[in-house]
Design an enzyme around this catalytic site. Structure first.
Site, PDB file in Angstrom:
ATOM      1  N   LYS A 201      63.705  17.663  51.184  1.00 24.17           N
ATOM      2  CA  LYS A 201      64.282  18.124  49.916  1.00 24.17           C
ATOM      3  C   LYS A 201      63.196  18.772  49.054  1.00 24.17           C
ATOM      4  CE  LYS A 201      67.867  14.630  50.255  1.00 24.17           C
ATOM      5  NZ  LYS A 201      68.302  13.272  49.952  1.00 24.17           N
TER       6      LYS A 201
ATOM      7  N   GLN B  35      66.756   8.357  46.231  1.00 25.83           N
ATOM      8  CA  GLN B  35      67.005   8.339  47.674  1.00 25.83           C
ATOM      9  C   GLN B  35      67.561   6.978  48.086  1.00 25.83           C
ATOM     10  OE1 GLN B  35      66.646  11.034  49.782  1.00 25.83           O
ATOM     11  NE2 GLN B  35      67.579   9.721  51.330  1.00 25.83           N
TER      12      GLN B  35
ATOM     13  N   ASP C 168      73.200  14.559  42.736  1.00 32.74           N
ATOM     14  CA  ASP C 168      73.708  14.000  43.988  1.00 32.74           C
ATOM     15  C   ASP C 168      75.204  13.692  43.884  1.00 32.74           C
ATOM     16  OD1 ASP C 168      72.372  13.801  46.354  1.00 32.74           O
ATOM     17  OD2 ASP C 168      71.425  11.863  45.937  1.00 32.74           O
TER      18      ASP C 168
END
Ligand code: NAD
Length: 287
Positions: free
Chosen positions: A53, A97, A120
């Site tokens: 990412k 994450q 997200d």
């Protein structure tokens, strides 16, 4: 019939070129899009995903900030860091994450992220807003599935879609997003009796179960479009999806490969969401 391969890598490349151009425009207006990534613990796969990412951000000109915390971090320290990132004007997106260590209150962590920076799409607000179509940000993998179908020129209205997998981060949001496009959606999961009875009905079959070889040719309608979200590492090190690629490609009209299908889109949609967030910030400043 041999299925047309839906090339996620090529689509991601095209989308990222357009994203990079929008980043340039933002920079010319004095705004550099910024993504903050929080990594807790030493999970090797998580570190690889975060590395990808960060690299993808660099490639399109998004600034990234990575916080690495030890496995032993406590809830309060993590929540305080997120609160600081919420208030930081250089940060337009915040990504934690997953998975987090078991002692961390994951729902609370996700709900501490400002919905305006929840790139997200995992905040309870954004998950709930999928029902009404009012999300601030759509979750990246389901958004990637929608983009792949869009790139194939598929009008989802009235299509029979079957989603195999009902997780909160992939299966359920994918089903809601495709329903919002007018598809008739069935969701299957581990307790579904006679999975094939559903999958054989699908004009579009989306599989996100995490079970290699779950979907074989007999379960797929001739001419179906098959999107394989699964990512599984076999004992011999190969990465495969949930669909028996060789068998199903003889029956489907189009299908995604693994790797090179949904995966590149997931990261791309994260970049897209981060740029959208920065564009909104600029629009508010100009208002
Ligand atoms: P999960 O384990 O949280 O959920 C799996 C879902 O599949 C559950 O709803 C479960 O009931 C269902 N399921 C499991 N076995 C089944 C079976 N035999 N028959 C029917 N349903 C079954 O997993 P997840 O986080 O949703 O991820 C699913 C897969 O997608 C994994 O392989 C994961 O690695 C992959 N994934 C890929 C991307 C990407 O970018 N391509 C992103 C996220 C997840």
């Amino acid at each position: 019939m041999t299925a047309r391969i839906i090339d996620g890598t090529a689509l991601a490349r095209r989308l990222r070129t357009a994203i990079a151009a929008r980043v340039d425009t933002l920079k010319a207006s004095g705004v550099t899009p910024g993504l903050a990534v929080i990594l807790v613990g030493g999970d090797a796969a998580s570190a690889v995903y975060v590395g990808r990412k960060v690299k993808a951000c660099e490639a399109v000109g998004i600034r990234s900030f990575t916080d690495r915390f030890p496995e032993t971090i406590d809830n309060d320290t993590l929540l305080a860091r997120i609160a600081a990132l919420n208030a930081d004007p250089a940060v337009h997106g915040i990504l934690v994450q997953l998975p987090l260590p078991p002692h961390i209150d994951m729902p609370r962590v996700l709900e501490t992220i400002s919905i305006d920076k929840d790139v997200d799409g995992f905040h309870l607000y954004n998950i709930g807003a999928l029902v009404t179509g009012n999300t601030v940000f759509s979750p990246c993998t389901p958004y990637g599935v929608v983009k792949l179908l869009e790139s194939e020129g598929i009008d989802l209205k009235g299509q029979n879609v079957v989603v195999v997998g009902a997780s909160n981060i992939v299966g359920k949001p994918t089903a809601l997003m495709l329903m919002a496009e007018g598809a008739t959606v069935s969701i299957c999961h581990i307790h579904t009796r006679d999975l094939a009875q559903y999958t054989i009905m699908a004009d579009i079959l989306v599989v996100a179960a995490g079970v290699p070889g779950l979907i074989v040719a007999q379960m797929v309608k001739r001419g179906a479009v098959v999107i394989d979200v699964g990512i599984n590492r076999l004992p011999d090190g190969r990465i495969v999806g949930d669909v028996d690629f060789a068998g199903v490609s003889a029956k489907a009209a189009a299908m995604t490969p693994v790797p090179g299908g949904v995966g590149p889109l997931t990261v791309t949609m994260l970049l897209e969401n981060t740029v959208v967030s920065a564009e909104r910030t600029l629009a508010l400043a100009d208002a």
